[in-house]
Motif scaffolding. Structure first.
Motif, PDB file in Angstrom:
ATOM      1  N   SER A  56       0.850  -1.189   0.000  1.00 12.22           N
ATOM      2  CA  SER A  56       0.000   0.000   0.000  1.00 12.22           C
ATOM      3  C   SER A  56       0.888   1.242   0.000  1.00 12.22           C
ATOM      4  O   SER A  56       2.089   1.165   0.280  1.00 12.22           O
ATOM      5  CB  SER A  56      -0.924   0.017   1.223  1.00 12.22           C
ATOM      6  OG  SER A  56      -0.167   0.051   2.430  1.00 12.22           O
ATOM      7  N   TYR A  57       0.282   2.367  -0.339  1.00 14.75           N
ATOM      8  CA  TYR A  57       0.999   3.638  -0.376  1.00 14.75           C
ATOM      9  C   TYR A  57       0.469   4.562   0.714  1.00 14.75           C
ATOM     10  O   TYR A  57      -0.703   4.467   1.085  1.00 14.75           O
ATOM     11  CB  TYR A  57       0.831   4.292  -1.753  1.00 14.75           C
ATOM     12  CG  TYR A  57       1.504   3.530  -2.870  1.00 14.75           C
ATOM     13  CD1 TYR A  57       2.861   3.656  -3.112  1.00 14.75           C
ATOM     14  CD2 TYR A  57       0.766   2.652  -3.676  1.00 14.75           C
ATOM     15  CE1 TYR A  57       3.486   2.964  -4.145  1.00 14.75           C
ATOM     16  CE2 TYR A  57       1.381   1.945  -4.706  1.00 14.75           C
ATOM     17  CZ  TYR A  57       2.739   2.107  -4.929  1.00 14.75           C
ATOM     18  OH  TYR A  57       3.361   1.398  -5.954  1.00 14.75           O
ATOM     19  N   ALA A  59       4.735   4.316   0.800  1.00 11.15           N
ATOM     20  CA  ALA A  59       5.659   3.246   1.168  1.00 11.15           C
ATOM     21  C   ALA A  59       7.076   3.806   1.188  1.00 11.15           C
ATOM     22  O   ALA A  59       7.353   4.842   0.590  1.00 11.15           O
ATOM     23  CB  ALA A  59       5.559   2.106   0.169  1.00 11.15           C
ATOM     24  N   THR A  92      12.672  -4.673   3.814  1.00 16.39           N
ATOM     25  CA  THR A  92      11.637  -4.032   3.002  1.00 16.39           C
ATOM     26  C   THR A  92      10.727  -5.032   2.292  1.00 16.39           C
ATOM     27  O   THR A  92       9.498  -4.913   2.335  1.00 16.39           O
ATOM     28  CB  THR A  92      12.305  -3.132   1.947  1.00 16.39           C
ATOM     29  OG1 THR A  92      13.301  -2.340   2.599  1.00 16.39           O
ATOM     30  CG2 THR A  92      11.303  -2.234   1.277  1.00 16.39           C
ATOM     31  N   VAL A  95       8.306  -7.165   4.442  1.00 23.98           N
ATOM     32  CA  VAL A  95       7.189  -6.454   5.077  1.00 23.98           C
ATOM     33  C   VAL A  95       6.407  -5.634   4.057  1.00 23.98           C
ATOM     34  O   VAL A  95       5.637  -4.745   4.427  1.00 23.98           O
ATOM     35  CB  VAL A  95       7.682  -5.567   6.234  1.00 23.98           C
ATOM     36  CG1 VAL A  95       8.301  -6.415   7.336  1.00 23.98           C
ATOM     37  CG2 VAL A  95       8.675  -4.506   5.748  1.00 23.98           C
ATOM     38  N   ARG A  96       6.621  -5.926   2.782  1.00 24.40           N
ATOM     39  CA  ARG A  96       5.887  -5.300   1.673  1.00 24.40           C
ATOM     40  C   ARG A  96       6.001  -3.776   1.689  1.00 24.40           C
ATOM     41  O   ARG A  96       5.031  -3.061   1.481  1.00 24.40           O
ATOM     42  CB  ARG A  96       4.414  -5.735   1.687  1.00 24.40           C
ATOM     43  CG  ARG A  96       4.175  -7.246   1.644  1.00 24.40           C
ATOM     44  CD  ARG A  96       4.669  -7.869   0.358  1.00 24.40           C
ATOM     45  NE  ARG A  96       4.006  -7.332  -0.809  1.00 24.40           N
ATOM     46  CZ  ARG A  96       2.836  -7.810  -1.277  1.00 24.40           C
ATOM     47  NH1 ARG A  96       2.248  -8.831  -0.688  1.00 24.40           N
ATOM     48  NH2 ARG A  96       2.299  -7.264  -2.338  1.00 24.40           N
ATOM     49  N   CYS A  97       7.210  -3.303   1.978  1.00 20.70           N
ATOM     50  CA  CYS A  97       7.540  -1.875   1.913  1.00 20.70           C
ATOM     51  C   CYS A  97       6.793  -1.027   2.949  1.00 20.70           C
ATOM     52  O   CYS A  97       6.510   0.159   2.715  1.00 20.70           O
ATOM     53  CB  CYS A  97       7.316  -1.318   0.509  1.00 20.70           C
ATOM     54  SG  CYS A  97       8.283  -2.183  -0.758  1.00 20.70           S
ATOM     55  N   ALA A  98       6.516  -1.625   4.100  1.00 22.20           N
ATOM     56  CA  ALA A  98       5.923  -0.870   5.203  1.00 22.20           C
ATOM     57  C   ALA A  98       6.860   0.272   5.582  1.00 22.20           C
ATOM     58  O   ALA A  98       8.072   0.069   5.724  1.00 22.20           O
ATOM     59  CB  ALA A  98       5.688  -1.785   6.400  1.00 22.20           C
ATOM     60  N   PRO A  99       6.357   1.491   5.758  1.00 21.73           N
ATOM     61  CA  PRO A  99       7.211   2.667   5.866  1.00 21.73           C
ATOM     62  C   PRO A  99       8.264   2.645   6.969  1.00 21.73           C
ATOM     63  O   PRO A  99       9.364   3.166   6.782  1.00 21.73           O
ATOM     64  CB  PRO A  99       6.208   3.804   6.092  1.00 21.73           C
ATOM     65  CG  PRO A  99       4.970   3.345   5.408  1.00 21.73           C
ATOM     66  CD  PRO A  99       4.924   1.859   5.647  1.00 21.73           C
ATOM     67  N   ASP A 100       7.987   2.054   8.111  1.00 20.00           N
ATOM     68  CA  ASP A 100       8.960   2.081   9.212  1.00 20.00           C
ATOM     69  C   ASP A 100      10.238   1.326   8.881  1.00 20.00           C
ATOM     70  O   ASP A 100      11.285   1.580   9.490  1.00 20.00           O
ATOM     71  CB  ASP A 100       8.355   1.477  10.491  1.00 20.00           C
ATOM     72  CG  ASP A 100       7.336   2.388  11.152  1.00 20.00           C
ATOM     73  OD1 ASP A 100       7.225   3.559  10.739  1.00 20.00           O
ATOM     74  OD2 ASP A 100       6.646   1.916  12.083  1.00 20.00           O
ATOM     75  N   TYR A 101      10.167   0.393   7.926  1.00 20.14           N
ATOM     76  CA  TYR A 101      11.265  -0.563   7.707  1.00 20.14           C
ATOM     77  C   TYR A 101      12.048  -0.355   6.418  1.00 20.14           C
ATOM     78  O   TYR A 101      12.934  -1.142   6.116  1.00 20.14           O
ATOM     79  CB  TYR A 101      10.705  -1.990   7.748  1.00 20.14           C
ATOM     80  CG  TYR A 101      10.148  -2.370   9.099  1.00 20.14           C
ATOM     81  CD1 TYR A 101      10.966  -2.886  10.089  1.00 20.14           C
ATOM     82  CD2 TYR A 101       8.797  -2.191   9.376  1.00 20.14           C
ATOM     83  CE1 TYR A 101      10.457  -3.234  11.339  1.00 20.14           C
ATOM     84  CE2 TYR A 101       8.273  -2.530  10.621  1.00 20.14           C
ATOM     85  CZ  TYR A 101       9.109  -3.043  11.595  1.00 20.14           C
ATOM     86  OH  TYR A 101       8.599  -3.379  12.838  1.00 20.14           O
TER      87      TYR A 101
END
Length: 342
Positions: A56-57, A59, A92, A95-101
């Motif tokens: 999702s965005y 990201a 990345t 976790v499917r490009c989750a922002p924290d990671y």
């Protein structure tokens, strides 16, 4: 609430935008890092341009980090106390490009198992080019069933084929294979042959030579080598299959392919080809990363048994220069790793 800047993906095929976001707190087994340098990988522009692995965005993309520990979770060993200089693999894609990671920001959360302290002799730029190469190399060895503790003597005459040896992954594969005791046969452009030999390859062949397959086969036979393992770092599946089939003897050969395999792609009798990937089982994957990053990479850097490779090209602009860097990478680089200083 503390904030920091991040280069964020806001939609598929859109340029990354530098925005402010809240700085997260690390969980029990995690680290909060100050990113000092980050390196770019082909998967990064595929995430930006095609939405690959983006759930999702907005990201945050990116995997390769050189940085400093700001805060450590309650279950993290003292190896990673605040102030520790480290190389780290941001999870990345897992976790499917989750922002924290994602790596493309000033401060990032990573699992402690994905990091290793770096000696003072290693710069942040050099640290940033190590993680993806190490993880991809060892994912390949695991994928094709090569034991961690294997150690051939020079008299064993055990050869390995590394195609694309001047690439980031290929250059680490060469170093790792040499440490495992293999006699390394590698391919690269002629101008990079001496460099690849300096990393541990015994013989290097020009992949542009129309007779390269025959040359490798004849040389290996002349050297009395059995070549039952191969690593295709760049996408030369047919050539790798042809060579392994000719040199494997009566046993099954094993080929690791860093590029994804196509359902209708070439095959060869007696050669088992697998796409390079870490375990998707959470507990096993955690153990893998702990060995690859916390143990193997730490030891090899301390003993000066591996070197960051290939050569580094700094792209100016920090977070604001990432789009430019990804475009340069997409156009193609040779024996070069693009790095940005944050």
């Amino acid at each position: 609430m503390a904030t920091h800047l991040a280069a964020m993906a806001t939609g598929k095929a859109q340029p990354l935008e530098v925005r402010e976001r809240q700085t997260p707190k690390p969980g029990p087994g995690e680290l909060l890092l100050q990113v000092k340098s980050l390196a770019l990988n082909p998967l990064d522009y595929k995430c930006r341009d095609f939405g690959f692995m983006v759930a999702s965005y907005p990201a945050v993309l990116g995997s390769d980090i050189g940085g400093v520990v700001l805060e450590a979770g309650s279950n993290v060993p003292s190896t990673f106390k605040p102030g520790t200089r480290i190389a780290a693999f941001a999870p990345t894609f897992f976790v499917r490009c989750a922002p924290d990671y994602g790596a493309f920001q000033q401060k990032v959360i990573i699992p402690a198992r994905n990091a290793t302290p770096i000696p003072d002799t290693i710069s942040f730029n050099e640290a940033a080019i190590l993680p993806m190469a190490v993880v991809t190399t060892w994912s390949g060895w695991w994928t094709i069933g090569l034991p961690r503790n294997i150690s051939f003597s020079p008299n064993a005459k055990q050869g390995i084929l590394v195609w694309g040896a001047s690439s980031s992954v290929g250059s680490m594969v060469v170093q790792s294979a040499k440490l495992l005791g293999f006699t390394v046969y590698a391919t690269a452009s002629a101008k990079h042959h001496e460099y690849v030999k300096s990393l541990g390859a015994t013989r290097v062949f020009d992949y542009k030579d129309p007779g390269v397959e025959k040359s490798i086969i004849e040389a290996a036979k002349g050297d009395g080598l059995a070549v039952k393992y191969g690593y295709d770092a760049v996408g030369a599946l047919q050539s790798c299959l042809n060579i392994l089939k000719a040199l494997k003897g009566s046993e099954t050969a094993h080929l690791a392919s860093a590029p994804p395999l196509m359902p209708d792609g070439p095959t060869a009798e007696g050669v088992e080809t697998k796409f390079v990937v870490a375990s998707l089982e959470e507990e096993e994957q955690a153990e893998q990363f702990s060995f690859w990053m916390n143990a193997w990479l730490k030891e090899k850097l301390e003993k000066n048994e591996i070197v960051p490779s290939p050569k580094i090209q700094v792209v100016e602009g920090g977070l604001h220069g990432i789009n430019k860097g990804l475009d340069i990478l997409k156009a193609g680089v040779s024996c070069t790793k693009l790095v940005l200083e944050i």
